[in-house]
Design an enzyme around this catalytic site. Sequence first.
Site, PDB file in Angstrom:
ATOM      1  N   HIS A   1      72.327  47.754  81.151  1.00 33.60           N
ATOM      2  CA  HIS A   1      72.751  46.438  81.417  1.00 33.60           C
ATOM      3  C   HIS A   1      74.188  46.255  81.507  1.00 33.60           C
ATOM      4  O   HIS A   1      74.988  45.900  80.557  1.00 33.60           O
ATOM      5  CB  HIS A   1      71.918  45.262  80.581  1.00 33.60           C
TER       6      HIS A   1
ATOM      7  N   ASP B   1      67.710  49.484  79.786  1.00 33.24           N
ATOM      8  CA  ASP B   1      68.204  48.259  79.450  1.00 33.24           C
ATOM      9  C   ASP B   1      67.275  47.464  78.626  1.00 33.24           C
ATOM     10  O   ASP B   1      65.794  47.206  78.944  1.00 33.24           O
ATOM     11  CB  ASP B   1      68.424  47.302  80.700  1.00 33.24           C
TER      12      ASP B   1
ATOM     13  N   SER C   1      72.203  40.382  86.189  1.00 34.60           N
ATOM     14  CA  SER C   1      71.722  39.466  85.125  1.00 34.60           C
ATOM     15  C   SER C   1      71.390  38.066  85.308  1.00 34.60           C
ATOM     16  O   SER C   1      70.263  37.938  85.905  1.00 34.60           O
ATOM     17  CB  SER C   1      72.884  39.557  83.894  1.00 34.60           C
TER      18      SER C   1
END
Length: 484
Positions: A461, A400, A189
């Site tokens: 994610h 995601d 991330s």
Amino acid sequence: MSVIRLRNTRCHLINMMLFLAFTLLLLSDAAASKSIIKSLPGFDGNLPFVLETGYIGVGELEAVQLFYYFIESERSPKDDPLVLWLTGGPGCSALSGIIYEIGPLSFDYAKSSGGGKPVLALNPYSWTKIANIIFVDAPVGTGFSYSTTWEGYHVSDTISAAETYEFLRKWLVDHPKFLTNPLYVAGDSYTGIVAPIIVQEISDGNEVGHQPTMNLKGYVLGNPRTDYEIQINSIVPFAHLKVLISDKLYESFMKNCKGEYLNPDQRNASCMEDILAIKECIRNLCNAHILEPTCKDISPKPVPLKWDPRFLIADDADILLSSPRVPGPWCRSYNYVYIYMWANDETVRDALHIRKGTIKDWRRCNKTLAYSYNVKSTVDYHRNLTKKPYRALIYSGDHDMLIPYVGTLEWIESLNLTIKYDWEPWFVDGQVAGYAMLYADNVQDYITYDLTFATVKGGGHTAPEYRPEQCFAMMDRWFDYYPL
């Protein structure tokens, strides 16, 4: 003795003297605080792996105290890679990465749901089965890391990278037996912003003779935030590829908005109508994984047109802990309640050797950091690193929508690397686990930079939380230089 052998011997002695001098300097300032943890509340018996926790002071007067969890490889600590792992956010704790992504422990939800203390179980797909991993609570204010001064909490992308680099140098001085292990910087991330800067710092430090010399081999980034503009604009083509918006709407958007979703021309009525229609199509979806349900006790949030870093922190525990659960479908965020209960238990803090009085309320993701987002894109850092003999693995869960894989692929393509292996499937247990591409660039004769881009089929994610078995197989092969 030949002149060449004499010169090499002298160079070796000089390097050893520099390293010893650096070691003495660091250890004279402040010895690292560390403890070996044999057992943890919620886990039955002794831990079947080596866990060390501790603090390392960085920055001016070592006011910033970064907390870490170090877990030795369960296979061969002296031979396996050494990985520095950073969880995204910024402000998401390394403990979240350990429990929900790649670490050796997870919660046994069936045994933890009765209202008692959370029960821990072993993760069969832990990356610590194939690597030594340092999980760091960074930047300061994350997890159990703290500062002794208010000024220490004011941090930015570049300051965080510099402090983490200093942390790693000091950690290696205190753990010299890992100096020869292949070193990788890894994370997911928002780490996609900070990690390439850290890799550049290590590379530059090695070149100018900073001690200790690190055996840097490359970096690994999962679902990485890399470029501000590319990734937000990629939401629309991602939504089209996943049939979340119609062909007609997509074509109209591309015509009227010219692909600009982040900063559209608000005077263009046709463009703004298309954007409102797109937002209506995707606003009730779970952005972290488009096939999972959204939580009923949380109002759905539309995809923002302006960048908000908090958009990348999918942590609803604040609401879940303070309000009754509304009947409805299971939501992944319900799992995050257990880590709050566990990490804020005093017996757990004592077991982890957390310094008393430093952190009042542990948060999985701290949304109140005094943080300056001063790097909007790290594409140029990646481009610089292509001139070095390093390896990179960039992977993305293909469901995601927070950081769509199509945007990640776009900035990778902008590096203008040579495609060695084009888009092809990779498998786990005979099933397609994703698709991969291998890029390369010549650095010197017979020495190359290579970058593997991989999608994880069905991953969200971030990918390891949703597809742990597939991500473990991917890392096992990549660390051992095998094709995915």
